[in-house]
Design a protein around this motif. Structure first.
Motif, PDB file in Angstrom:
ATOM      1  N   ALA A  60      83.478   8.018  54.375  1.00 20.26           N
ATOM      2  CA  ALA A  60      85.058   7.983  54.439  1.00 20.26           C
ATOM      3  C   ALA A  60      85.598   6.551  54.850  1.00 20.26           C
ATOM      4  O   ALA A  60      86.890   6.404  54.531  1.00 20.26           O
ATOM      5  CB  ALA A  60      85.382   8.969  55.426  1.00 20.26           C
ATOM      6  N   SER A  61      84.795   5.743  55.613  1.00 22.32           N
ATOM      7  CA  SER A  61      85.288   4.384  55.966  1.00 22.32           C
ATOM      8  C   SER A  61      84.988   3.383  54.920  1.00 22.32           C
ATOM      9  O   SER A  61      85.895   2.338  54.864  1.00 22.32           O
ATOM     10  CB  SER A  61      84.647   4.068  57.083  1.00 22.32           C
ATOM     11  OG  SER A  61      84.911   4.758  58.072  1.00 22.32           O
ATOM     12  N   THR A  62      84.338   3.563  54.003  1.00 26.31           N
ATOM     13  CA  THR A  62      84.054   2.745  52.856  1.00 26.31           C
ATOM     14  C   THR A  62      84.573   3.064  51.511  1.00 26.31           C
ATOM     15  O   THR A  62      84.953   2.129  50.852  1.00 26.31           O
ATOM     16  CB  THR A  62      82.621   2.226  52.836  1.00 26.31           C
ATOM     17  OG1 THR A  62      81.975   3.531  52.462  1.00 26.31           O
ATOM     18  CG2 THR A  62      82.082   1.699  54.061  1.00 26.31           C
ATOM     19  N   LEU A  63      84.247   4.200  50.930  1.00 24.98           N
ATOM     20  CA  LEU A  63      84.865   4.686  49.572  1.00 24.98           C
ATOM     21  C   LEU A  63      86.417   4.145  49.182  1.00 24.98           C
ATOM     22  O   LEU A  63      86.372   3.834  48.250  1.00 24.98           O
ATOM     23  CB  LEU A  63      84.463   6.040  49.494  1.00 24.98           C
ATOM     24  CG  LEU A  63      84.869   6.794  48.042  1.00 24.98           C
ATOM     25  CD1 LEU A  63      83.957   5.964  47.103  1.00 24.98           C
ATOM     26  CD2 LEU A  63      84.539   8.257  48.061  1.00 24.98           C
ATOM     27  N   PRO A  64      87.263   4.523  50.439  1.00 30.17           N
ATOM     28  CA  PRO A  64      88.605   4.188  49.784  1.00 30.17           C
ATOM     29  C   PRO A  64      88.766   2.959  49.332  1.00 30.17           C
ATOM     30  O   PRO A  64      89.457   2.485  48.580  1.00 30.17           O
ATOM     31  CB  PRO A  64      89.360   4.636  51.107  1.00 30.17           C
ATOM     32  CG  PRO A  64      88.603   5.558  51.606  1.00 30.17           C
ATOM     33  CD  PRO A  64      87.244   5.196  51.290  1.00 30.17           C
TER      34      PRO A  64
END
Length: 143
Positions: free
Chosen positions: A50-54
């Motif tokens: 959730a912290s990297t994919l966006p």
């Protein structure tokens, strides 16, 4: 004519990635919860994703829209949509009735697993087409 189609596909995919990534980057905790509903990763994995994919989505969208490193961006798009399709397919096969988490809290009716899977398959098709078309050398007048 194919050139304009490629540009249109780049812009559509780029805009979708920019929108989806931005909505998720604004609320990482909610996105981590949405990922957790798939029950595929440990809690720490949900938060890392959730912290990297966006930001990967935003970066891919920027590349597609700017016309820079488009083939690499198309490959990233294919890889991400493949990953999305696998996650959605496993959720559908397990009978999960969850919000896909694709566009943050703004998705509404577009967030059911079935609709999200169909949408992701269509976007995977566009991404794959873009990647393949960009791999083929353009014929010149000398050929």
């Amino acid at each position: 004519m194919q050139r304009y189609g490629v540009i249109a596909i780049r812009w559509v995919l780029g805009a979708i990635f920019l929108y989806a990534g931005s909505t998720k980057a604004l609320d990482v905790a909610t996105f981590a919860t949405a990922i957790g509903r798939y029950a595929m990763l440990p809690e720490l994995g949900n938060m890392v994703l959730a912290s990297t994919l966006p930001y990967a989505e935003i970066y891919t969208g920027l590349l597609l829209c700017s016309g820079r490193w488009v083939r690499s961006a198309a490959l990233l798009s294919v890889l991400m949509y493949s990953m999305f399709c696998v996650a959605l397919l496993t959720a559908a096969l397990r009978g999960l009735s969850i919000d896909c988490g694709c566009f943050g809290a703004a998705a509404g009716a577009w967030s059911s697993v079935g609709v999200a899977l169909l949408r992701s398959l269509a976007l995977l098709g566009l991404s794959s087409y873009l990647f393949v078309v960009l791999a083929v050398p353009v014929a010149t007048a000398k050929d």
